[in-house]
Scaffold this motif. Structure first.
Motif, PDB file in Angstrom:
ATOM      1  N   MET A 112       0.828  -1.203   0.000  1.00 51.96           N
ATOM      2  CA  MET A 112       0.000   0.000   0.000  1.00 51.96           C
ATOM      3  C   MET A 112       0.864   1.256   0.000  1.00 51.96           C
ATOM      4  O   MET A 112       0.640   2.181  -0.793  1.00 51.96           O
ATOM      5  CB  MET A 112      -0.925  -0.052   1.229  1.00 51.96           C
TER       6      MET A 112
ATOM      7  N   ARG B  91      -0.441   7.697  -6.349  1.00 47.59           N
ATOM      8  CA  ARG B  91      -1.754   8.189  -5.930  1.00 47.59           C
ATOM      9  C   ARG B  91      -2.302   9.224  -6.908  1.00 47.59           C
ATOM     10  O   ARG B  91      -3.506   9.463  -6.917  1.00 47.59           O
ATOM     11  CB  ARG B  91      -1.740   8.706  -4.489  1.00 47.59           C
ATOM     12  N   CYS B  92      -1.460   9.801  -7.718  1.00 47.35           N
ATOM     13  CA  CYS B  92      -1.947  10.792  -8.679  1.00 47.35           C
ATOM     14  C   CYS B  92      -1.948  10.293 -10.126  1.00 47.35           C
ATOM     15  O   CYS B  92      -2.285  11.057 -11.023  1.00 47.35           O
ATOM     16  CB  CYS B  92      -1.134  12.072  -8.565  1.00 47.35           C
TER      17      CYS B  92
ATOM     18  N   LEU C  50      -4.516   2.841  -9.540  1.00 39.26           N
ATOM     19  CA  LEU C  50      -4.191   2.801  -8.115  1.00 39.26           C
ATOM     20  C   LEU C  50      -5.061   1.764  -7.404  1.00 39.26           C
ATOM     21  O   LEU C  50      -4.571   0.973  -6.591  1.00 39.26           O
ATOM     22  CB  LEU C  50      -4.426   4.199  -7.512  1.00 39.26           C
ATOM     23  N   GLU C  51      -6.343   1.775  -7.716  1.00 35.29           N
ATOM     24  CA  GLU C  51      -7.284   0.886  -7.018  1.00 35.29           C
ATOM     25  C   GLU C  51      -6.977  -0.586  -7.280  1.00 35.29           C
ATOM     26  O   GLU C  51      -7.260  -1.435  -6.426  1.00 35.29           O
ATOM     27  CB  GLU C  51      -8.731   1.198  -7.418  1.00 35.29           C
TER      28      GLU C  51
ATOM     29  N   ILE D 138      -5.119  -5.847  -0.638  1.00 32.04           N
ATOM     30  CA  ILE D 138      -6.179  -6.335   0.256  1.00 32.04           C
ATOM     31  C   ILE D 138      -6.409  -7.838   0.050  1.00 32.04           C
ATOM     32  O   ILE D 138      -6.492  -8.603   1.008  1.00 32.04           O
ATOM     33  CB  ILE D 138      -7.485  -5.544   0.007  1.00 32.04           C
TER      34      ILE D 138
ATOM     35  N   TRP E 212       6.815   4.809   9.327  1.00 35.71           N
ATOM     36  CA  TRP E 212       6.369   5.484   8.095  1.00 35.71           C
ATOM     37  C   TRP E 212       5.557   6.730   8.392  1.00 35.71           C
ATOM     38  O   TRP E 212       5.361   7.568   7.515  1.00 35.71           O
ATOM     39  CB  TRP E 212       5.586   4.527   7.187  1.00 35.71           C
TER      40      TRP E 212
ATOM     41  N   MET F 145     -11.697   1.058   0.504  1.00 39.87           N
ATOM     42  CA  MET F 145     -10.608   1.480  -0.380  1.00 39.87           C
ATOM     43  C   MET F 145     -11.130   2.361  -1.504  1.00 39.87           C
ATOM     44  O   MET F 145     -10.577   3.436  -1.787  1.00 39.87           O
ATOM     45  CB  MET F 145      -9.888   0.236  -0.914  1.00 39.87           C
TER      46      MET F 145
ATOM     47  N   CYS G 228     -10.292   6.513  -2.160  1.00 43.04           N
ATOM     48  CA  CYS G 228      -9.554   6.872  -3.376  1.00 43.04           C
ATOM     49  C   CYS G 228     -10.358   7.796  -4.292  1.00 43.04           C
ATOM     50  O   CYS G 228      -9.773   8.533  -5.092  1.00 43.04           O
ATOM     51  CB  CYS G 228      -9.157   5.612  -4.146  1.00 43.04           C
TER      52      CYS G 228
ATOM     53  N   ASP H 291      -8.831  12.237  -0.073  1.00 43.17           N
ATOM     54  CA  ASP H 291      -8.970  11.437  -1.285  1.00 43.17           C
ATOM     55  C   ASP H 291      -7.578  11.171  -1.827  1.00 43.17           C
ATOM     56  O   ASP H 291      -6.580  11.460  -1.159  1.00 43.17           O
ATOM     57  CB  ASP H 291      -9.912  12.090  -2.314  1.00 43.17           C
ATOM     58  N   ARG H 292      -7.498  10.610  -3.040  1.00 46.88           N
ATOM     59  CA  ARG H 292      -6.172  10.207  -3.502  1.00 46.88           C
ATOM     60  C   ARG H 292      -5.260  11.404  -3.713  1.00 46.88           C
ATOM     61  O   ARG H 292      -4.040  11.235  -3.747  1.00 46.88           O
ATOM     62  CB  ARG H 292      -6.243   9.309  -4.741  1.00 46.88           C
ATOM     63  N   CYS H 293      -5.820  12.589  -3.840  1.00 44.35           N
ATOM     64  CA  CYS H 293      -4.982  13.781  -4.043  1.00 44.35           C
ATOM     65  C   CYS H 293      -4.914  14.693  -2.830  1.00 44.35           C
ATOM     66  O   CYS H 293      -4.282  15.743  -2.888  1.00 44.35           O
ATOM     67  CB  CYS H 293      -5.469  14.552  -5.261  1.00 44.35           C
ATOM     68  N   HIS H 294      -5.600  14.353  -1.742  1.00 43.92           N
ATOM     69  CA  HIS H 294      -5.584  15.226  -0.563  1.00 43.92           C
ATOM     70  C   HIS H 294      -5.430  14.461   0.733  1.00 43.92           C
ATOM     71  O   HIS H 294      -6.210  13.539   0.993  1.00 43.92           O
ATOM     72  CB  HIS H 294      -6.902  16.005  -0.437  1.00 43.92           C
ATOM     73  N   ASP H 295      -4.471  14.857   1.530  1.00 41.09           N
ATOM     74  CA  ASP H 295      -4.401  14.404   2.919  1.00 41.09           C
ATOM     75  C   ASP H 295      -4.859  15.542   3.826  1.00 41.09           C
ATOM     76  O   ASP H 295      -4.811  16.717   3.443  1.00 41.09           O
ATOM     77  CB  ASP H 295      -2.944  14.076   3.301  1.00 41.09           C
TER      78      ASP H 295
ATOM     79  N   TRP I 231      -4.085  10.810   6.683  1.00 46.57           N
ATOM     80  CA  TRP I 231      -3.672  10.728   5.284  1.00 46.57           C
ATOM     81  C   TRP I 231      -4.428   9.614   4.571  1.00 46.57           C
ATOM     82  O   TRP I 231      -4.976   8.710   5.197  1.00 46.57           O
ATOM     83  CB  TRP I 231      -2.167  10.443   5.189  1.00 46.57           C
ATOM     84  N   LEU I 232      -4.346   9.672   3.264  1.00 43.77           N
ATOM     85  CA  LEU I 232      -4.851   8.569   2.450  1.00 43.77           C
ATOM     86  C   LEU I 232      -4.363   7.234   3.006  1.00 43.77           C
ATOM     87  O   LEU I 232      -5.128   6.269   3.139  1.00 43.77           O
ATOM     88  CB  LEU I 232      -4.350   8.752   1.005  1.00 43.77           C
ATOM     89  N   GLU I 233      -3.075   7.182   3.345  1.00 44.52           N
ATOM     90  CA  GLU I 233      -2.488   5.920   3.797  1.00 44.52           C
ATOM     91  C   GLU I 233      -3.102   5.434   5.109  1.00 44.52           C
ATOM     92  O   GLU I 233      -3.146   4.224   5.360  1.00 44.52           O
ATOM     93  CB  GLU I 233      -0.963   6.064   3.961  1.00 44.52           C
ATOM     94  N   HIS I 234      -3.546   6.365   5.961  1.00 37.82           N
ATOM     95  CA  HIS I 234      -4.189   5.927   7.203  1.00 37.82           C
ATOM     96  C   HIS I 234      -5.526   5.246   6.910  1.00 37.82           C
ATOM     97  O   HIS I 234      -5.854   4.216   7.512  1.00 37.82           O
ATOM     98  CB  HIS I 234      -4.417   7.125   8.139  1.00 37.82           C
TER      99      HIS I 234
ATOM    100  N   LEU J  23      -6.312   3.739   4.189  1.00 38.27           N
ATOM    101  CA  LEU J  23      -6.035   2.461   3.534  1.00 38.27           C
ATOM    102  C   LEU J  23      -5.480   1.438   4.523  1.00 38.27           C
ATOM    103  O   LEU J  23      -5.813   0.250   4.446  1.00 38.27           O
ATOM    104  CB  LEU J  23      -5.070   2.670   2.366  1.00 38.27           C
TER     105      LEU J  23
ATOM    106  N   LYS K   5     -16.196   3.185 -10.985  1.00 39.57           N
ATOM    107  CA  LYS K   5     -15.725   3.950  -9.825  1.00 39.57           C
ATOM    108  C   LYS K   5     -15.939   5.456  -9.980  1.00 39.57           C
ATOM    109  O   LYS K   5     -16.009   6.184  -9.001  1.00 39.57           O
ATOM    110  CB  LYS K   5     -14.247   3.647  -9.567  1.00 39.57           C
TER     111      LYS K   5
END
Lengths: 272, 272
Positions: free
Chosen positions: A12, A26-27, A35-36, A43, A266, B12, B16, B25-29, B34-37, B39, B186
Motif C-alpha cells: 500500500m 496516488r496521482c 491505483l485501485e 487487500i 512510516w 478502499m 480513493c 482522497d487520492r490527491c488530498h491528505d 492521510w490517504l495511507e491511514h 487504507l 468507480k
C-alpha cells in the motif's frame, strides 16, 4: 503487527508514494491498471501471506495462491515480482531466514510457480529456455529435478528481482537501510526509489523497451537525485515514453517490508 | 469475493474517489490523517469483518475489535461511522438481514460499543445523555437494560449514520442504487457522494461547525451537481473552512458495499 499485514502495508505504501516517475501512484493511473487495482491486490492477497507466515503451504503454492487471489480484478498482474521477494522474506522472517527458505525450495515449488506464472502476463526474456506456455516445460522441470531456486537463478542474469534470491536481497536491503536512515517517514519512499533508479538498470524496462531506455532512465533519475531535474517532469516523460520501472517498484516493496519489520516509522514527518 | 473483502474494497474505493470535496482522497491528505491511514484501516480491520461474516462474535464486539485493530496508526479514528453501518450489513448479508441483526442486539453489544467508542475521539452531541468517558454510563446501560439498538436510536436524531439503523439504511440504499444505475464504474462514486451532500445535511459537519456550515455545504454541492460550480473549487473551499462531510463518507462506504454485493462493476468505464 503480523508479518502478513506488514507485507500488505508495504504494498500500500509503495503504490501511494508520489511522485514515482513512470509508475502508478496516488496521482497517476495507467489506462488499464489503476491505483485501485494495486490496492485491491494488497487487500486480496492476505490469505496467501497468512499461509506463508504460518508456513502452512510451500513457497510455490503461496505465490500461486497470491496470483490467483488477486486475479479477480481487471488490472492485470500488479505484484508478481513483489511476491517473489515478499514470500521468502515473510516465511523466513527476514533475509537470513529467507535465504534458508530459498535453499530448501523443491520441484513442487517450481511447478506451482510455473502455474502461477502462466496466470500472469509477465514478460519473458527472449533467451529464456523455459516457456511457461509450453506444457513441456513442466515435464522438463520434473525430468531435471529443478527446484524453484534453480528456476529463479536461471532468470537472475536478466531479472533484477530474481537476482535478489542469489545476492542475499542486496537491493531490498539497500532500500530498507535508506528508509531506516531517513527521519521523514513515507516521504523517503520516493527518494529510495529514485536512488535505486539512478544506479540500477531496471530489468523490466530492458525487457519491454531495451537497454537504451533503461540507461536513459538512470541518467534522468540521477539528475532528479542531484536536484537538476524535477521528479514531476521526469514522471511525465516516462509516461510519454511508456517507461515504467516495474522491477525497482517490486524491490522497493520488499525494502519497505524489511524496514517496517525493523521498526521504521512510516508516519514520522520530521524535516529532512 | 467474501463479504469481508467487499467491505475492505468498499473502504478502499471510497477513500480513493476523487475529487471528494472536503474529505481525504487520492490527491488530498489532512495534516494528521492521510490517504495511507484510511487504507491501513481498510487492510487492518479484516479480522473483525471476517468474525462478522462468520458470526463468531457479537456486533458490539466486532465494532470494538475493528476500532482496536485500526488504532495502531497515528491517523486517529478513520471509519467509526462506517463500522456502524458495515457490521450489520455484513452479518445480515444485506439490508433485511441487517435489520434483523439490529433487532437482536443485546446489552453486551451496547457495552462493547461504548468501550469501542471510548477508544475513538468521536464527537458527541452536547445533548447526548450518555457520556462515553463517564464510567456511570456503563452502569446506566446495565441498569436500564439498554441494547445497542437502543443506544444507536438515542443518537439517531442528531446523527445520520445512526439513523440508518432505524430507517432501513435508506441513504446507504440510495448510494447503492445510484451506483448500480451508473455505467461508469468507480467514477460514479463522487457523483453519488455529491448527490447525497446536495440533499442531506451532514451531521458530522453540524456537530463540528454547526447547522449553517452544513447548509452552506448542501447549497454548494447542489451547484456542483448542476454544473455551475467546479468540484475542485468546492473542495478547496471546504478545506479552507475545515468542512469535512464525514458522515456522508461513511454512508457512501455502506452504499458501495451494498452495490458490490449486488453485482456493481467498479471497473467499468463506459462513458456517461
Amino acid at each position: 503487527m503480523r508479518r502478513s499485514e506488514s507485507a500488505q502495508i508495504a504494498m500500500m505504501l509503495e503504490v501511494c508514494a508520489y511522485p514515482k516517475p513512470g509508475n502508478v501512484d496516488r496521482c497517476h493511473d495507467y489506462d488499464d491498471t489503476w491505483l485501485e487495482h494495486f490496492l485491491a491486490s494488497a487487500i486480496l492477497a492476505r490469505p496467501a501471506f497468512v499461509a506463508a507466515e504460518n508456513r502452512s503451504a510451500g513457497i510455490g503454492a503461496c505465490i500461486k495462491d497470491a496470483v490467483s487471489l488477486t486475479a479477480v480484478h481487471k488490472g492485470g498482474n500488479t505484484h508478481f515480482g513483489a511476491y517473489i521477494l515478499l514470500f521468502p522474506l515473510i516465511m523466513g522472517d527476514g533475509i537470513d531466514g529467507a535465504m534458508d527458505v530459498i535453499s530448501r525450495t523443491t520441484v513442487d515449488d517450481a511447478l506451482s510457480f510455473y502455474e502461477a506464472f502462466a496466470l500472469t502476463e509477465v514478460r519473458m526474456n527472449e533467451t529464456d529456455e523455459l516457456d511457461v506456455n509450453d506444457p513441456e516445460s513442466a515435464q522438463y522441470i520434473r525430468d531435471e529435478g529443478l527446484t524453484l531456486a534453480d528456476i529463479i537463478s536461471y532468470s537472475a542474469a536478466g531479472d533484477m528481482v530474481c537476482r535478489e534470491w542469489s545476492n542475499g536481497f542486496a537491493l531490498s536491503r539497500r532500500v530498507a537501510d535508506f528508509l531506516l536512515a531517513s527521519p521523514d517517514g513515507k516521504q523517503a519512499i520516493v527518494r529510495a526509489f529514485l536512488s535505486l533508479l539512478a544506479t540500477e538498470p531496471d530489468t523490466f524496462i530492458i525487457k519491454k523497451l531495451g537497454r537504451e531506455a533503461a540507461e536513459w532512465t538512470m541518467i534522468r533519475a540521477k539528475e532528479v537525485c542531484a536536484g537538476t531535474y524535477e521528479a514531476e517532469d521526469f514522471d511525465e516523460e516516462c509516461l510519454a515514453r511508456g517507461i515504467n520501472p516495474g522491477s525497482i517498484a517490486d524491490i522497493t516493496i520488499a525494502g519497505i517490508y524489511l524496514a517496517l519489520r525493523e521498526g521504521w516509522d512510516w508516519e514520522s514527518l520530521q524535516t529532512v
